[in-house]
Design an enzyme around this catalytic site. Structure first.
Site, PDB file in Angstrom:
ATOM      1  N   CYS A 144       0.808  -1.059  -0.087  1.00  0.00           N
ATOM      2  CA  CYS A 144      -0.007   0.081  -0.203  1.00  0.00           C
ATOM      3  C   CYS A 144       0.759   1.326  -0.007  1.00  0.00           C
ATOM      4  O   CYS A 144       1.827   1.468   0.744  1.00  0.00           O
ATOM      5  CB  CYS A 144      -0.842  -0.175   1.001  1.00  0.00           C
ATOM      6  N   HIS A 188     -10.126   1.613   1.962  1.00  0.00           N
ATOM      7  CA  HIS A 188      -9.809   2.834   2.320  1.00  0.00           C
ATOM      8  C   HIS A 188     -10.753   3.834   2.436  1.00  0.00           C
ATOM      9  O   HIS A 188     -10.758   4.672   3.416  1.00  0.00           O
ATOM     10  CB  HIS A 188      -8.650   3.306   1.363  1.00  0.00           C
ATOM     11  N   HIS A 224      -9.263  -3.642  -1.782  1.00  0.00           N
ATOM     12  CA  HIS A 224      -8.106  -2.839  -1.267  1.00  0.00           C
ATOM     13  C   HIS A 224      -8.375  -1.315  -0.903  1.00  0.00           C
ATOM     14  O   HIS A 224      -8.433  -0.616  -0.018  1.00  0.00           O
ATOM     15  CB  HIS A 224      -6.750  -3.246  -1.838  1.00  0.00           C
ATOM     16  N   GLU A 225      -8.611  -0.947  -2.323  1.00  0.00           N
ATOM     17  CA  GLU A 225      -8.827   0.468  -2.401  1.00  0.00           C
ATOM     18  C   GLU A 225     -10.044   0.999  -1.779  1.00  0.00           C
ATOM     19  O   GLU A 225     -10.186   2.020  -1.151  1.00  0.00           O
ATOM     20  CB  GLU A 225      -8.852   1.083  -3.858  1.00  0.00           C
TER      21      GLU A 225
END
Length: 183
Positions: free
Chosen positions: A99, A145, A141-142
């Site tokens: 990341c 966030h 994953h994004e």
């Protein structure tokens, strides 16, 4: 376009749930997306979420290189505004992740293999698609966030978490030791 500063683990902006974008087609969102794309390219990433550049909005940019797709085709640069993901099926897979907000670090994360992704584009149009493999991993994953989640929070075993150069040097050293004959 401008390069934006990337927030690192520990910054409060990474721990908050991002706000919904009310006007996806606005010039301000187009500018933000352009700056995010430039920042991601400069940092050598494959994805970037707005909270990572200190903007608490539900915006993601990403691409998938041909070397990481099942069929060797590239997933082009994609902009997600207000994305929603839904796992499809129960199959999960473990893979190593890194990341831009945890520079030099990596860890093994379990994620659903297939997901349904719905989002808006820069015109405000609602789109939906099913994706799998590494492509699905990048999107998950994004999107994490956007909910204040960093990949170490998803790890089953923190023993796999560490510095990239240390982990990969140990992998190389272990393979070399296994290949050397015993004295």
């Amino acid at each position: 376009m401008s390069l934006l500063k990337i927030a690192r683990m520990g910054n409060p902006v990474l721990m908050r749930r991002a706000l919904r974008v009310e006007e996806p087609a606005s010039p301000a969102i187009a500018r933000l997306v352009g700056d995010m794309i430039e920042t991601m390219a400069d940092a050598g990433g494959v994805g970037l979420a707005a909270p990572q550049v200190h903007v608490g909005l539900r915006v993601v940019v990403y691409f998938v290189p041909p070397s990481r797709t099942e069929d060797g085709s590239e997933v082009p640069l994609t902009v997600l505004i207000n994305p929603v993901i839904e796992p499809l099926g129960t199959e999960t897979a473990l893979d190593r992740e890194g990341c831009l907000s945890l520079p030099g670090m990596t860890g093994v994360v379990r994620r659903p293999v297939r997901i349904r992704l719905s989002y808006q584009d820069l015109d405000g149009d609602r789109l939906e698609r099913e994706i799998s493999g590494y492509h699905a991993r990048v999107v998950q994953h994004e999107c994490d966030h956007l909910d204040g989640i960093l990949y170490p929070m998803r790890m089953d075993d923190l023993a796999s978490f560490g510095y990239v150069d240390e982990i990969y040097s140990q992998t190389v050293n272990t393979e070399e030791e296994e290949q050397e004959p015993a004295a």
